[in-house]
Design an enzyme around this catalytic site. Sequence first.
Site, short mmCIF file in Angstrom:
data_model
loop_
_atom_site.label_atom_id
_atom_site.label_comp_id
_atom_site.label_asym_id
_atom_site.label_seq_id
_atom_site.Cartn_x
_atom_site.Cartn_y
_atom_site.Cartn_z
N TYR A 139 0.82 -1.21 0.00
CA TYR A 139 0.00 0.00 0.00
C TYR A 139 0.85 1.26 0.00
CZ TYR A 139 -4.62 -2.06 0.92
OH TYR A 139 -5.81 -2.73 0.84
N LYS A 184 3.48 -15.33 3.15
CA LYS A 184 3.74 -16.12 1.93
C LYS A 184 5.25 -16.36 1.90
CE LYS A 184 2.49 -17.92 -2.06
NZ LYS A 184 1.69 -19.15 -2.15
N ASP A 217 -2.38 -18.59 1.06
CA ASP A 217 -3.33 -19.29 0.18
C ASP A 217 -4.07 -20.38 0.94
OD1 ASP A 217 -0.87 -20.56 0.35
OD2 ASP A 217 -0.76 -21.14 -1.75
N ASP A 241 -6.23 -7.03 4.26
CA ASP A 241 -7.36 -6.41 3.56
C ASP A 241 -8.25 -7.50 2.97
OD1 ASP A 241 -8.90 -4.37 2.29
OD2 ASP A 241 -7.90 -4.88 0.41
N ASP A 245 -12.10 -9.14 4.58
CA ASP A 245 -13.38 -9.18 3.85
C ASP A 245 -13.89 -10.62 3.77
OD1 ASP A 245 -13.39 -6.45 3.40
OD2 ASP A 245 -13.94 -6.64 1.28
C1 IPM Z 1 -10.33 -1.38 4.03
C2 IPM Z 1 -10.60 -0.79 2.66
C3 IPM Z 1 -9.45 0.14 2.31
C4 IPM Z 1 -8.17 -0.68 2.27
C5 IPM Z 1 -9.65 0.94 1.03
C6 IPM Z 1 -10.92 1.74 1.05
C7 IPM Z 1 -8.46 1.83 0.73
O1 IPM Z 1 -10.75 -1.80 1.73
O2 IPM Z 1 -10.27 -0.59 5.00
O3 IPM Z 1 -10.21 -2.58 4.13
O4 IPM Z 1 -7.86 -1.29 1.25
O5 IPM Z 1 -7.48 -0.72 3.29
MG MG Z 2 -10.77 -3.76 2.55
#
Ligand code: IPM
Ligand code: MG
Length: 349
Positions: A139, A184, A217, A241, A245
């Site tokens: 990032y 990884k 993975d 990240d 999710d």
């Molecule tokens: C998160 C989001 C952010 C990230 C984006 C909006 C930049 O996906 O907080 O997980 O990738 O960190």
């Molecule tokens: Mg995210």
Amino acid sequence: MSYKIVVLPGDGVGPEVADAAMSVLVATSGVFDLSLEFDNHAFGGAAIDACENPLPTETMAACKVADAVFLGAVGGPKWDGAALRPEAGLLGLRAGLNLFANLRPVDVHPALVEYSPLRPERVSDVDILIVRELTGGLYFGKKNREGDNASDLCKYSKFEIIRVARIAFEAARGRKNHVTSIDKANVLETSRLWRETVTALQKKEFPNVELRHELVDSAAMKLITSPGSYDVVLTENLFGDILSDECSVLSGSIGLLGSASLGSGRLGLYEPIHGSAPDIAGQNIANPVGAISSVAMMLRHSLNAPKAAQAIDNAIYSALENGVRTSDLGGAFSCSQMADEIQNRIFAD
Ligand code: IPM
Ligand code: MG
């Protein structure tokens, strides 16, 4: 003494869930006799529209002197492809406040097991805390674009790994005493440094916390096949990240989960993990629970009020147990009604 809270409503459903969460925070501060001052600032796409900067200087300055920052959500299709993106504001805020550790708890409320995409027996014992490194890796490494070629540098130092790993080990001590570090290391040099550093830190400072290493993975697979086998998950920025999710769906709705981004002091940034959800923005139907859970995390980590935090967690639990649900969970409560229901369940003990 009074705590300063900066509120960044942001984009999409951000303002609605921020209002809902702040109403619960105000009610809780009354019950627990906490003195709070609130200050709203422009951020994200809303700030791009207002002053062509997703993170205006005044907003950053206010956040720096705050005790805690609450963020609704950033982004939306309106700013897709624009030179200035709302997300850049979020990255700038994380880096500017040096918030290197992102905590994302995932658990499954017993009354909501049926909403999880997994079978009930797989999710009933899920209680995971993801600790994601937040200010390093791909990032923030040097980016380059030349003609048909592009690159993003992935860089980590021992110092960056140690400080976030320490947060994960400390958190594990108050939980099931187990950390799974995900990398990884069979391919990436940064991952080999990550693994060596985490192993050495565990030996030196946390010999009583159990540590397991997994490759990202296979971890992505095991988080679905046996999510109950994880306690604290520690990982770098991009893996965190993606995996956070993935894990968020276990709970039944992404709208339920909150997060805290922490640095070395008490200041933290608190936000629900759902995005700006532009498709439902402005309708007062978003689930405010993720935002309200984030407020509980704020009380715990930045405002030194663990009892007030617990009271909010209990109120959320009781509301969900009694069938109070927004439409993402098959209910008919609006965002503000759900917040009222939670607020009415805040008790001092
Ligand atoms: C998160 C989001 C952010 C990230 C984006 C909006 C930049 O996906 O907080 O997980 O990738 O960190
Ligand atoms: Mg995210």
